[in-house]
Write an enzyme that holds these catalytic residues in place. Structure first.
Site, PDB file in Angstrom:
ATOM      1  N   GLY A   1      23.060 -15.594   3.361  1.00  0.00           N
ATOM      2  CA  GLY A   1      22.687 -14.898   2.141  1.00  0.00           C
ATOM      3  C   GLY A   1      22.366 -13.446   2.450  1.00  0.00           C
ATOM      4  O   GLY A   1      22.174 -13.067   3.616  1.00  0.00           O
ATOM      5  N   TYR A   2      22.282 -12.648   1.410  1.00  0.00           N
ATOM      6  CA  TYR A   2      22.102 -11.210   1.540  1.00  0.00           C
ATOM      7  C   TYR A   2      20.773 -10.788   0.933  1.00  0.00           C
ATOM      8  O   TYR A   2      20.380 -11.278  -0.129  1.00  0.00           O
ATOM      9  CB  TYR A   2      23.286 -10.494   0.893  1.00  0.00           C
ATOM     10  CG  TYR A   2      24.557 -10.863   1.615  1.00  0.00           C
ATOM     11  CD1 TYR A   2      24.952 -10.176   2.739  1.00  0.00           C
ATOM     12  CD2 TYR A   2      25.297 -11.981   1.236  1.00  0.00           C
ATOM     13  CE1 TYR A   2      26.070 -10.552   3.455  1.00  0.00           C
ATOM     14  CE2 TYR A   2      26.424 -12.367   1.940  1.00  0.00           C
ATOM     15  CZ  TYR A   2      26.809 -11.649   3.051  1.00  0.00           C
ATOM     16  OH  TYR A   2      27.899 -12.029   3.770  1.00  0.00           O
ATOM     17  N   LEU A   3      20.086  -9.863   1.623  1.00  0.00           N
ATOM     18  CA  LEU A   3      18.752  -9.454   1.226  1.00  0.00           C
ATOM     19  C   LEU A   3      18.722  -8.101   0.530  1.00  0.00           C
ATOM     20  O   LEU A   3      17.659  -7.653   0.116  1.00  0.00           O
ATOM     21  CB  LEU A   3      17.822  -9.422   2.446  1.00  0.00           C
ATOM     22  CG  LEU A   3      17.750 -10.716   3.267  1.00  0.00           C
ATOM     23  CD1 LEU A   3      16.743 -10.566   4.391  1.00  0.00           C
ATOM     24  CD2 LEU A   3      17.434 -11.911   2.393  1.00  0.00           C
TER      25      LEU A   3
ATOM     26  N   VAL B   1      19.406 -12.076  -2.684  1.00  0.00           N
ATOM     27  CA  VAL B   1      19.629 -11.416  -3.969  1.00  0.00           C
ATOM     28  C   VAL B   1      20.846 -11.951  -4.721  1.00  0.00           C
ATOM     29  O   VAL B   1      21.100 -11.553  -5.846  1.00  0.00           O
ATOM     30  CB  VAL B   1      19.754  -9.883  -3.805  1.00  0.00           C
ATOM     31  CG1 VAL B   1      18.443  -9.302  -3.291  1.00  0.00           C
ATOM     32  CG2 VAL B   1      20.910  -9.522  -2.877  1.00  0.00           C
TER      33      VAL B   1
END
Length: 156
Positions: free
Chosen positions: A29-31, A82
């Site tokens: 996942g991306y922050l 996000v």
């Protein structure tokens, strides 16, 4: 400085499966949603990594990766991601002296299979396997961060 030089291709057919050396389930996942830096958390099997990647310039970009505790990774993905998570199985296949990583996506990106090859320099040559389709290195739709935001199942 760590520079990633990577080419990415669509995969055609299933002939590559006979050459698989190993496979690993990945969740990532991306922050951030910043256009200049990608901050990714990835769980690969029983290990976890925090990656910082710069903006892609052709087939190159800065890349820094750091191991992190798996509990931290799970919390970061659950609490701070996000966009939806990317789920895939990565298969490693050796062909003509190069190690290819083939990603078979699941979830919202099911049906997509990509092959990636990291190179040591921009001019490095390689032999194309028969199962290699069109190159998509410069097509931002196939960047994992964009697959999280706009999954393959939503493409028309």
């Amino acid at each position: 400085m760590a520079i990633e030089i990577e080419r990415k291709f669509l995969v055609v057919g299933e002939a590559w499966r006979d050459q698989v050396e190993d496979e690993t389930r990945l969740v990532q996942g991306y922050l951030t949603e910043d256009a200049h830096i990608t901050v990714r958390v990835r769980i690969r099997g029983d290990t976890a990594w925090l990656s910082l990647k710069g903006k892609t310039q052709g087939i190159c970009r800065l890349e820094f990766e750091y191991p992190i505790p798996i509990d931290d990774a799970e919390t970061l993905l659950r609490e701070l991601a996000v966009s939806p998570l990317i789920e895939k199985t990565r298969y490693r296949v050796r062909h003509a002296g190069h190690l290819w990583e083939l990603d078979v996506f699941a979830g919202a990106n099911a049906g997509l299979v990509l092959a990636e090859l990291e190179l040591k320099d921009l001019d490095e040559t390689f032999v194309r396997p028969d199962w290699l389709g069109a190159e998509v290195s410069n097509d931002p739709r196939y960047f994992n961060v964009n697959l999280a935001r706009h999954p393959y199942c939503d493409w028309s």
